[in-house]
Design a protein around this motif. Structure first.
Motif, short mmCIF file in Angstrom:
data_model
loop_
_atom_site.label_atom_id
_atom_site.label_comp_id
_atom_site.label_asym_id
_atom_site.label_seq_id
_atom_site.Cartn_x
_atom_site.Cartn_y
_atom_site.Cartn_z
N PRO A 234 68.73 -45.41 -1.19
CA PRO A 234 69.18 -46.81 -1.14
C PRO A 234 68.81 -47.54 0.15
O PRO A 234 68.46 -48.73 0.10
N TYR B 236 66.95 -51.09 0.33
CA TYR B 236 67.60 -52.22 1.00
C TYR B 236 66.68 -52.83 2.05
O TYR B 236 66.50 -54.06 2.10
N ILE C 152 65.97 -44.33 -7.71
CA ILE C 152 66.76 -44.42 -6.48
C ILE C 152 67.86 -43.37 -6.54
O ILE C 152 68.64 -43.32 -7.51
N ILE D 223 74.48 -47.10 -4.83
CA ILE D 223 73.73 -48.35 -4.77
C ILE D 223 74.71 -49.51 -4.69
O ILE D 223 75.59 -49.66 -5.54
N ASP D 224 74.56 -50.32 -3.66
CA ASP D 224 75.44 -51.46 -3.44
C ASP D 224 75.35 -52.44 -4.61
O ASP D 224 74.29 -52.63 -5.20
N MET E 232 72.79 -55.21 -4.11
CA MET E 232 71.43 -54.69 -4.29
C MET E 232 71.13 -54.51 -5.77
O MET E 232 70.04 -54.85 -6.24
N GLU E 233 72.09 -53.99 -6.50
CA GLU E 233 71.88 -53.76 -7.93
C GLU E 233 71.65 -55.08 -8.66
O GLU E 233 70.81 -55.15 -9.57
N SER F 277 68.65 -45.62 -11.41
CA SER F 277 69.52 -44.84 -10.54
C SER F 277 69.56 -43.42 -11.08
O SER F 277 69.67 -43.21 -12.29
#
Length: 336
Positions: free
Chosen positions: A120, A124, A144, A149-150, A153-154, A166
């Protein structure tokens, strides 16, 4: 070098775990099972001989090793760049090292990657630089793994034109055994296991994996999951449960609740308590007073920490995951 170990006479390769819940461990895994894992992933993603793949992670760990094995199994053109936070950055915009290639001379901007695997943090960082973001968008299959995963970000990755995934897996499963689509109309919160993988739950609600092609033994994980239609989604880790006053609290859930409001690095931990059994503790690189105000404002009553600790740096593993055991050690060493 990993290729030397791969090409020797041994049937095994040594790998080490990430150490997210304790000290990293070393283990021996069979090369044939690594090849099985590589084949399963390549088949799922439709990768074929001659496709390009990017190696931008250390081969000290299973994720990097498996990128090399996938290139060997499928005859991919493996492009290597030094492991860094900006694998698609200007520093790597030069003739790239081709480990396995049917055609030499892929350079700089003159190639499109069929496949890449990143953590991640690398994704990012790439999203923050317009040129790198554009290169990221052009990867046909981006997987990823290695950490959560934030949500922000997603949301950004959901608009990407190609497939972003993911992964779910661990060293013991020789990288991932399930994928979750992030981009496009098929984006989902649910992981879909490969067809050769069987999933169940134990009495604690933890995921149980039977993947005989990549792991000799049935693997009982510490991940508490929900299973539906042979898919699963992760609720948290069993060892990240805080039993406070008879109520079970999931550390990851509290961290997710705070994510929109806390702008500095933080981690939720726990400590023993005479009255409640265990209580919630927050470690932060910022002001403890500010953290307390935020928590009391946005968290449900039972999720509010009983203690706040300032640290110069939130403990992380070598692969960038929260180092839960190190956080516990910090809490034990500080009286609050």
């Amino acid at each position: 070098m990993f290729l030397d170990e791969w090409n020797n006479d041994s049937e095994y390769v040594e790998v080490k775990t990430s150490g997210s819940t304790g000290e990293p461990k070393r283990m021996m895994v069979e090369k044939r099972r690594m090849l099985n894992s590589a084949r399963i992933t390549c088949d799922f993603l439709g990768l074929k001989k001659g496709d390009t793949a990017l190696l931008c992670m250390s081969t000290d760990y299973i994720a990097g090793k498996m990128m090399v094995v996938r290139s060997i199994e499928r005859g991919l053109q493996l492009i290597t760049v030094p492991p860094s936070g900006h694998p698609l950055g200007a520093a790597n915009n030069c003739p790239l090292s081709i480990v396995r290639s049917s055609s030499a001379g892929l350079q700089g901007k003159n190639y499109q990657l069929s496949f890449a695997a990143m953590v991640p943090m690398q994704v990012y960082n790439s999203l923050q630089v317009p040129e790198e973001k554009e290169r990221l968008k052009q990867i046909k299959h981006l997987i990823i793994g290695g950490g959560a995963i934030d949500e922000a970000m997603e949301r950004e990755l959901r608009t990407f034109p190609h497939a972003v995934w993911s992964t779910y897996g661990m060293t013991e499963t020789l990288s991932h055994i399930a994928l979750r689509r992030i981009s496009g109309p098929d984006a989902s919160d649910w992981y879909t296991p490969f067809s050769s993988v069987e999933i169940t739950q134990n009495a604690d609600g933890c995921l149980v994996i039977n993947a005989p092609e990549v792991c000799a033994d049935t693997l009982v994980t510490n991940d508490i999951v929900e299973i539906e239609n042979n898919r699963f989604r992760i609720l948290g880790r069993k060892d990240n449960v805080i039993c406070s006053g008879g109520i079970k609290l999931q550390i990851e859930e509290i961290e997710r609740e705070l994510k929109p409001y806390v702008r500095v690095p933080y981690i939720i931990s726990k400590r023993k308590d005479e009255k409640f059994g265990e209580v919630v503790v927050l470690l932060t690189e910022g002001s403890t007073d500010e953290a307390k105000q935020i928590c009391e404002k946005v968290l449900p009553k039972y999720h509010i920490p009983k203690a706040y600790i300032h640290v110069d740096q939130i403990p992380l593993t070598e692969t960038g995951k929260p180092a839960r055991k190190a956080a516990l050690d910090i809490v034990k060493g500080i009286k609050t």
